[in-house]
Write an enzyme that holds these catalytic residues in place. Structure first.
Site, PDB file in Angstrom:
ATOM      1  N   ARG A 344       0.796  -1.218   0.000  1.00 56.28           N
ATOM      2  CA  ARG A 344       0.000   0.000   0.000  1.00 56.28           C
ATOM      3  C   ARG A 344       0.833   1.274   0.000  1.00 56.28           C
ATOM      4  O   ARG A 344       0.497   2.246  -0.674  1.00 56.28           O
ATOM      5  CB  ARG A 344      -0.953  -0.013   1.203  1.00 56.28           C
ATOM      6  CG  ARG A 344      -2.023  -1.069   1.072  1.00 56.28           C
ATOM      7  CD  ARG A 344      -2.876  -1.196   2.321  1.00 56.28           C
ATOM      8  NE  ARG A 344      -3.945  -2.160   2.091  1.00 56.28           N
ATOM      9  CZ  ARG A 344      -4.820  -2.527   3.025  1.00 56.28           C
ATOM     10  NH1 ARG A 344      -4.733  -2.020   4.253  1.00 56.28           N
ATOM     11  NH2 ARG A 344      -5.768  -3.399   2.742  1.00 56.28           N
ATOM     12  N   HIS A 415      -6.018   5.400   6.280  1.00 57.67           N
ATOM     13  CA  HIS A 415      -6.831   4.200   6.467  1.00 57.67           C
ATOM     14  C   HIS A 415      -6.540   3.458   7.771  1.00 57.67           C
ATOM     15  O   HIS A 415      -7.451   2.963   8.429  1.00 57.67           O
ATOM     16  CB  HIS A 415      -6.586   3.258   5.293  1.00 57.67           C
ATOM     17  CG  HIS A 415      -7.297   1.940   5.390  1.00 57.67           C
ATOM     18  ND1 HIS A 415      -8.677   1.848   5.452  1.00 57.67           N
ATOM     19  CD2 HIS A 415      -6.836   0.665   5.434  1.00 57.67           C
ATOM     20  CE1 HIS A 415      -9.029   0.571   5.530  1.00 57.67           C
ATOM     21  NE2 HIS A 415      -7.939  -0.163   5.537  1.00 57.67           N
TER      22      HIS A 415
END
Length: 652
Positions: A344, A415
């Site tokens: 990510r 996130h």
């Protein structure tokens, strides 16, 4: 203690941070620990009372498991039902080393991928245990009836996530978190019905009660009536999730906050690696100044979706009109080995890079395309709908665009937080009797979490770790008999009430929302995807000034003794204003780039994160100095790698 670990001792490490990782080969450490824990007699378990704060995957599984063992459990959540914990929002899946695809997976490979994915800033012992118990999690959840996706023949299916070159992710369409949470919830409610768990919904933890140096209870506020309550226990388990909402805009639920963990920090629990935050690469882009949160699009979409931008700067044509020769599939070109399934942090930085260079798409220019055209041609629309239907429907409802007919527009967003309260191998913080589980602790993911590993950690901690290590603490600790009239409860309650009264008596002109937005902008601009020394110093100064202004000019309407969302929100933002400064300080002190912590001064010629293992191969654990105005004390837990070679991380 039954042994003193030397694997994490170092001349420059803090003597107060003993990780207590067992001796021996990494694959035998957890077995050694289980074989040497002190046990609590089954009849004696009913004499102990345990508080569990948070009822997501970590808290729910821990409460259910401990109650099944015979302990008396009080479980607290801020929601109106434990089913609404933020774990429900997880979409893509949960990792396990079952090797059902026969594609070369193993416990060691999951361990290696996780350490490498975290850019070598996690404890080997903890990570190996996580990989080791991952298979048990799947068996447990299947036994509970969790409806994992299955192949045509009935076997459990797997798909791929970032940072791995195989398929090890179990999933339930795009609703994996919800289904796993329902499994933990059902196990917990069974024990509620049996009288072993007492549920406290709509209760927010405002402080930790420490007696004789041990965690012995909590102070809570009833969010419906406003009543301040005292709760006594023999140990406290914190499973309250992450602190991503410090950025204001994130994929977290609006109620997600740091308050419970921050209260523990101010009572002596050290806060580890606060600057390690994860920016998820596939989220629906910001659409306006008054947006309140962001929406995740599961990483699983990168199995079948291809990420690209126009090669021509400023190309405003409809994506379907741009031929392949004029499309820049930048992840596939830059990272041919992993392609669209890089970790990510790598995917997010590359999206920012191409947008900063003018290739971004959409009204703001801060988006890239995630295109399913080729997969729909290959597998058919029905198969893609079967895999991702609910995610495509969510995207269409929010944007008004049909992802079956044109590419999704995505951009990175906050996130997950890899930082959290420091814990040892037993998940115990620096306050004895305070155990921290799931995203609330720092332990397993280093500087970057791989996709589908959050659910794995939460359930590993709750189902398979804490039932052993909590018993060892209770069996080996002399707990004084006290009640809620103890002066420590009175002090903690008074502190909480004074804080509330100070907010309510303040008759300023600005709303709590104004301050949260301002803080979020500072954090995103200067402590976000890219950081530098000058920006971090500016952020610290600006946050301090904003915090001082908050306590002078914030207006919180309503009363304490009633339902008051403004007050609820104000106490959380007040803590974010302190946390934000610590995050910036931690990022400033760490003069290297690693995982989600990207200092612009420290990068390779190719723009990748450049670690400094000689000077920064440690966990930063910050101790509260007793005042918001004083600099926190930095303690270091040195990291040593005996099974994974420290190398420059590459996914090319």
């Amino acid at each position: 203690y039954y042994f003193m670990s030397t694997s994490n001792k170092n001349k420059t490490g803090s003597p107060r941070l003993d990780s207590k990782v067992p001796p021996g080969p990494v694959e035998q450490k957890w077995a050694y620990r289980k074989n040497h824990v002190k046990l609590v007699n089954p009849n004696n378990k009913r004499k102990f009372h345990i508080i569990v704060v948070g009822t997501g995957l970590a808290g729910g599984s821990a409460a259910a498991s401990l109650a099944e063992l015979g302990y008396n459990v009080s479980a607290f959540c801020i929601q109106d039902s434990a089913r609404r914990a933020h774990s429900i929002a997880a979409q893509g899946g949960i990792n396990a080393a079952k090797n059902y695809k026969n594609d070369g997976d193993s416990v060691y490979r999951l361990f290696y991928d996780t350490v490498k994915g975290g850019d070598y800033r996690a404890r080997e012992g903890n990570v190996y245990r996580l990989a080791e118990v991952s298979n048990n999690i799947i068996d447990q959840c299947v036994a509970q009836g969790v409806p994992f996706a299955r192949e045509y023949g009935g076997l459990l299916d797997n798909r791929s996530f970032g940072g791995a070159q195989l398929s090890r992710t179990f999933y339930a369409r795009g609703q994996t978190g919800q289904q796993l949470l329902l499994g933990a919830y059902s196990a917990m409610m069974k024990m509620v019905d049996a009288g072993k768990i007492k549920m406290y919904e709509r209760q927010e933890m405002l402080d930790l009660v420490v007696i004789d140096g041990k965690a012995r209870g909590i102070i809570t506020r009833n969010l419906v009536t406003g009543a301040i309550e005292r709760h006594l226990a023999d140990a406290v388990l914190l499973a309250t999730g992450g602190y991503g909402n410090v950025f204001y805009l994130s994929t977290n639920a609006k109620n997600s906050n740091v308050t419970a963990a921050w209260r523990c920090y101010k009572r002596g629990a050290m806060f580890a690696n606060p600057c390690f935050t994860q920016i998820h690469p596939t989220c629906i882009p910001v659409s306006g100044d008054y947006q309140s949160k962001l929406t995740l699009m599961s990483e699983s979409l990168r199995n079948d979706g291809r990420v690209w931008v126009p090669r021509k700067v400023g190309d405003k044509r409809h994506p379907n009109e741009i031929p392949d020769s004029e499309r820049y599939y930048y992840l596939e070109e830059r990272y041919p080995s992993f392609g669209n399934l890089v970790p990510r942090d790598v995917a997010s930085r590359n999206a920012k890079d191409v947008c900063d260079k003018g290739h971004g798409v959409g009204p703001s220019g801060l988006a890239v395309f995630l295109d399913f055209r080729d997969s729909i041609k290959m597998f058919g629309e029905d198969k893609i709908r079967e895999r991702y239907g609910n995610l495509f429907d969510m995207y269409a409802k929010i944007t008004g665009e049909d992802p079956y007919k044109e590419p999704m527009r995505i951009y990175p967003a906050v996130h997950y937080t890899m930082g959290g309260l420091w814990v040892d191998y037993d998940l115990q913080s620096t306050v004895p009797g305070l155990f921290v589980l799931g995203e609330a602790n720092f332990s397993d993911h280093g500087a970057n979490r791989l996709g589908a590993s959050a659910l794995m950690q939460g359930l590993a901690d709750g189902y398979f770790v804490i039932p052993y290590t909590l018993g060892d603490y209770l069996a080996g600790t002399n707990l004084e008999k006290v009640d809620t009239s103890h002066e420590a409860f009175t002090e903690a309650e008074n502190d909480a009430v004074q804080r509330i009264n100070k907010l309510l008596k303040n008759k300023g002109k600005k709303t709590v929302l104004d301050y949260h937005r301002e803080l979020g902008k500072i954090m995103w601009d200067k402590v976000g995807m890219a950081r530098n020394e000058a920006g971090l110093k500016e952020a610290i100064a600006q946050i301090r000034a904003l915090r001082a202004d908050f306590w002078e000019n914030v207006f919180v309407p309503g009363e304490q003794s009633t339902f008051n969302k403004y007050l609820e929100y104000a106490t959380r933002v007040a803590d974010f204003l302190e946390l934000g400064e610590l995050m910036a300080l931690d990022a400033l002190e760490r003069n290297e780039s690693c995982g989600g912590h990207f200092r612009e001064e420290y990068q390779t010629e190719e723009g990748e994160a450049l670690r400094n293992d000689d000077d920064f191969c440690f966990v930063s654990a910050w101790e509260y100095p007793g005042s918001e105005d004083a600099k926190p004390n930095l303690h270091k837990e040195m990291l040593e790698f005996e099974n994974v070679k420290l190398t420059q991380r590459s996914y090319k």
